[in-house]
Design a protein around this motif. Structure first.
Motif, PDB file in Angstrom:
ATOM      1  N   LEU A 199     -12.266 -25.945   2.186  1.00 49.78           N
ATOM      2  CA  LEU A 199     -11.106 -25.292   2.122  1.00 49.78           C
ATOM      3  C   LEU A 199      -9.868 -25.884   2.439  1.00 49.78           C
ATOM      4  CD1 LEU A 199     -12.675 -22.347   4.659  1.00 49.78           C
ATOM      5  CD2 LEU A 199     -11.391 -22.084   2.635  1.00 49.78           C
TER       6      LEU A 199
ATOM      7  N   THR B 284      -6.395 -15.983   3.855  1.00 51.68           N
ATOM      8  CA  THR B 284      -7.775 -16.441   3.304  1.00 51.68           C
ATOM      9  C   THR B 284      -8.623 -15.331   3.027  1.00 51.68           C
ATOM     10  OG1 THR B 284      -7.453 -18.745   4.466  1.00 51.68           O
ATOM     11  CG2 THR B 284      -9.611 -18.035   3.641  1.00 51.68           C
TER      12      THR B 284
ATOM     13  N   THR C 238      -3.718 -16.346  -0.408  1.00 53.89           N
ATOM     14  CA  THR C 238      -3.399 -17.794  -0.666  1.00 53.89           C
ATOM     15  C   THR C 238      -4.637 -18.666  -1.275  1.00 53.89           C
ATOM     16  OG1 THR C 238      -2.276 -17.766   1.001  1.00 53.89           O
ATOM     17  CG2 THR C 238      -2.125 -19.828   0.099  1.00 53.89           C
ATOM     18  N   HIS C 239      -5.692 -18.305  -0.470  1.00 56.79           N
ATOM     19  CA  HIS C 239      -7.256 -18.713  -0.785  1.00 56.79           C
ATOM     20  C   HIS C 239      -8.123 -17.759  -0.959  1.00 56.79           C
ATOM     21  CE1 HIS C 239      -5.439 -22.764   0.015  1.00 56.79           C
ATOM     22  NE2 HIS C 239      -4.988 -22.285   1.029  1.00 56.79           N
ATOM     23  N   ARG C 240      -8.892 -17.655  -1.968  1.00 56.53           N
ATOM     24  CA  ARG C 240     -10.081 -16.884  -2.354  1.00 56.53           C
ATOM     25  C   ARG C 240     -11.344 -17.566  -2.134  1.00 56.53           C
ATOM     26  NH1 ARG C 240      -8.995 -12.618  -6.614  1.00 56.53           N
ATOM     27  NH2 ARG C 240      -9.058 -11.206  -5.020  1.00 56.53           N
ATOM     28  N   VAL C 241     -12.326 -16.934  -1.284  1.00 56.83           N
ATOM     29  CA  VAL C 241     -13.823 -17.813  -0.957  1.00 56.83           C
ATOM     30  C   VAL C 241     -14.794 -16.697  -1.779  1.00 56.83           C
ATOM     31  CG1 VAL C 241     -15.089 -19.119   0.180  1.00 56.83           C
ATOM     32  CG2 VAL C 241     -12.442 -19.124   0.668  1.00 56.83           C
TER      33      VAL C 241
ATOM     34  N   VAL D  48     -14.600 -21.856  -3.624  1.00 60.64           N
ATOM     35  CA  VAL D  48     -13.311 -21.231  -3.608  1.00 60.64           C
ATOM     36  C   VAL D  48     -12.966 -21.065  -4.849  1.00 60.64           C
ATOM     37  CG1 VAL D  48     -10.909 -22.184  -3.316  1.00 60.64           C
ATOM     38  CG2 VAL D  48     -12.620 -22.898  -1.570  1.00 60.64           C
TER      39      VAL D  48
ATOM     40  N   SER E 215      -7.678 -21.199  -6.732  1.00 59.21           N
ATOM     41  CA  SER E 215      -6.983 -22.080  -5.729  1.00 59.21           C
ATOM     42  C   SER E 215      -5.866 -22.898  -6.405  1.00 59.21           C
ATOM     43  CB  SER E 215      -7.983 -22.848  -4.835  1.00 59.21           C
ATOM     44  OG  SER E 215      -6.993 -23.972  -4.051  1.00 59.21           O
TER      45      SER E 215
ATOM     46  N   LEU F 274      -7.101 -26.369  -4.401  1.00 64.32           N
ATOM     47  CA  LEU F 274      -8.656 -26.886  -4.084  1.00 64.32           C
ATOM     48  C   LEU F 274      -9.687 -26.843  -5.212  1.00 64.32           C
ATOM     49  CD1 LEU F 274      -8.619 -24.433  -0.756  1.00 64.32           C
ATOM     50  CD2 LEU F 274      -8.164 -26.947  -0.739  1.00 64.32           C
TER      51      LEU F 274
ATOM     52  N   GLU G 235     -12.948 -26.143  -7.044  1.00 63.99           N
ATOM     53  CA  GLU G 235     -13.953 -24.831  -6.716  1.00 63.99           C
ATOM     54  C   GLU G 235     -15.300 -25.415  -6.999  1.00 63.99           C
ATOM     55  OE1 GLU G 235     -13.181 -22.133 -10.079  1.00 63.99           O
ATOM     56  OE2 GLU G 235     -11.214 -21.777  -9.304  1.00 63.99           O
TER      57      GLU G 235
END
Ligand code: GTP
Ligand code: MG
Length: 315
Positions: A91, A101, A272-275, A289, A292, A295, A297
Motif C-alpha cells: 500500500l 482505500t 484512490t487505492h483499490r485492493v 493492489v 493504482s 503502487l 500490483e
C-alpha cells in the motif's frame, strides 16, 4: 449536501437556517455565489459571509492553490498500519489519509477483518504506525464484532476498553440511512478527533435496493455523490477512509478473473487505492493492489489471527 452547512467554521444553527431559507442549501452553492447576493437574501453580515465562503471553498478545495501548497498538504498525509508489513508495503506504507482505500473481495476474503484491525491500529500513536485518532465505523451488514475489537487490542497489549470506547459505530439500515450517516460525518469527524472512517460495505444496500437496468443510472449518481463527499471529507480533515466492496460475476470477462468489483466506473474512479483480496489456504489471504496510479500490483500474503492481521512468517 444540505446537511453539512453546520460543519463549516462560523456557521451555527441560526445562520444555517437563514441560509437554507434563502435557498443556499449546499456548501458548493455557498462557495460560488457572489457575497453581495447572499447578504441581500439573508441579512447576514458581509464579513461573516466572507468567512463562511472562505471555509466553504477550503472544504471543497475550489480555489487555485500553488504546487507548493499542494506539496505541503501532501506532506501532512499519514499512513496507518494494517499489522502486516507486506501489506503495508504493497500500500506504499499503509492506508493513506487524504484518500479513499477500497478493499474488494468475495465473502470471507477478510474485508471486515481488515476494517476491524484498522479500527484498532488507527488509534496507535504516529510512531507506532497509527493515526493517533479515533474511528467512525458505518456497518451496513451487521457484521461489526465488538468482541473482536477487544480480542485484537488485548492481544496487542492495548487497553481494550479504551480502544472500544474510541470507535463510534453506526448500523446503516438502508442506502438512504447510510447517506444520512455519511452526511453526519462532517460534524462527527472534527468533533471527535476521528482519523479513520470505515464503511463496510459501501455498496451492498445500493445493490440490493436499486435493482434492474432502469434504476442503474440513479444508483450510480447517488453513489458518486456520496463517494465525492467522502473524498472531500478525507481531504478536509486529513483522515483515512476505508470502504469495502463486493465482487460481481462478470460473464463477459474471457480472460483473467471473472469477478469484477461492483459499483462500476463510479467506484473505480472515486477510490484512490483499490485492493483485491482473495482466500488462500487456511487463514492466509492474498492481497493485490489494482488500478493504482503509483503502487506496483504485486500480490502479497497476510494471515488473519487472534492479533488481527499479521505477516505470514515464511515470507
Ligand atoms: P463478507 O462480508 O461476507 O463479504 O466477507 P469478508 O470479506 O468481510 O470476510 P471477513 O473479514 O468477515 O473474514 C472472515 C474470515 O476471517 C473467517 O472465515 C475466518 O477465517 C477469519 N476470522 C474471523 N474472525 C476470526 C477470529 O476471531 N480469529 C481468526 N483467527 N480468524 C478469524
Ligand atoms: Mg464483511
Amino acid at each position: 449536501m444540505s446537511e453539512d452547512l453546520e460543519s463549516l467554521d462560523g456557521i451555527g444553527s441560526s445562520i444555517a437556517s437563514k441560509l437554507r431559507a434563502a435557498g443556499y442549501t449546499t456548501i458548493e452553492a455557498l462557495a460560488v455565489t457572489p457575497p453581495g447576493e447572499i447578504m441581500e437574501k439573508t441579512n447576514i453580515g458581509f464579513n461573516t459571509i466572507l468567512k463562511i465562503q472562505k471555509a466553504a471553498r477550503d472544504m471543497i478545495s475550489a480555489d487555485f492553490k500553488t504546487a507548493k501548497e499542494f506539496y505541503e498538504k501532501r506532506k501532512n498525509m499519514r499512513r496507518c498500519t494494517t499489522g502486516s508489513k507486506r501489506l503495508d508495503e504493497a500500500l506504499g506504507g499503509g492506508v493513506e489519509t487524504q484518500a479513499l482505500t477500497e478493499f474488494i473481495g468475495e465473502y470471507g476474503s477478510g474485508k471486515t477483518q481488515l476494517c476491524l484491525m484498522l479500527s484498532v491500529t488507527a488509534q496507535l500513536p504516529f510512531g507506532e504506525g497509527g493515526l493517533n485518532g479515533n474511528v467512525a465505523f458505518i456497518d451496513t451488514e451487521g457484521t461489526f464484532m465488538p468482541e473482536r475489537i477487544y480480542q485484537i487490542s488485548s492481544s496487542r497489549g492495548m487497553d481494550p476498553e479504551a480502544v472500544a470506547n474510541n470507535i463510534l459505530v453506526a448500523r446503516a439500515y438502508n442506502s438512504s440511512h447510510q447517506c444520512l450517516l455519511i452526511d453526519r460525518l462532517f460534524t462527527l469527524v472534527p468533533e471527535n478527533n476521528i482519523k479513520l472512517v470505515v464503511i463496510d460495505s459501501m455498496i451492498s444496500h445500493f445493490r440490493g435496493e436499486y435493482v434492474g437496468r432502469e434504476n442503474l443510472a440513479e444508483r450510480q449518481q447517488k453513489l458518486n455523490q456520496y463517494l465525492h463527499k467522502l473524498i472531500r471529507l478525507s481531504e478536509a480533515y486529513n483522515i483515512a477512509v476505508v470502504l469495502t466492496n463486493q465482487v460481481q460475476a462478470n460473464p463477459t470477462a474471457f480472460f483473467g478473473d471473472p469477478n469484477a468489483p461492483a459499483g462500476g466506473n463510479v467506484m473505480a474512479h472515486a477510490c484512490t487505492h483499490r485492493v483485491f483480496l482473495r482466500k488462500g489456504s487456511k487463514n492466509v489471504r492474498v492481497a493485490r493492489v489494482i488500478d493504482s496510479p503509483y503502487l506496483p500490483e504485486i500480490p502479497v500474503r497476510f494471515k488473519i489471527t487472534e492479533k488481527g492481521i499479521e505477516d505470514v512468517e515464511e515470507d
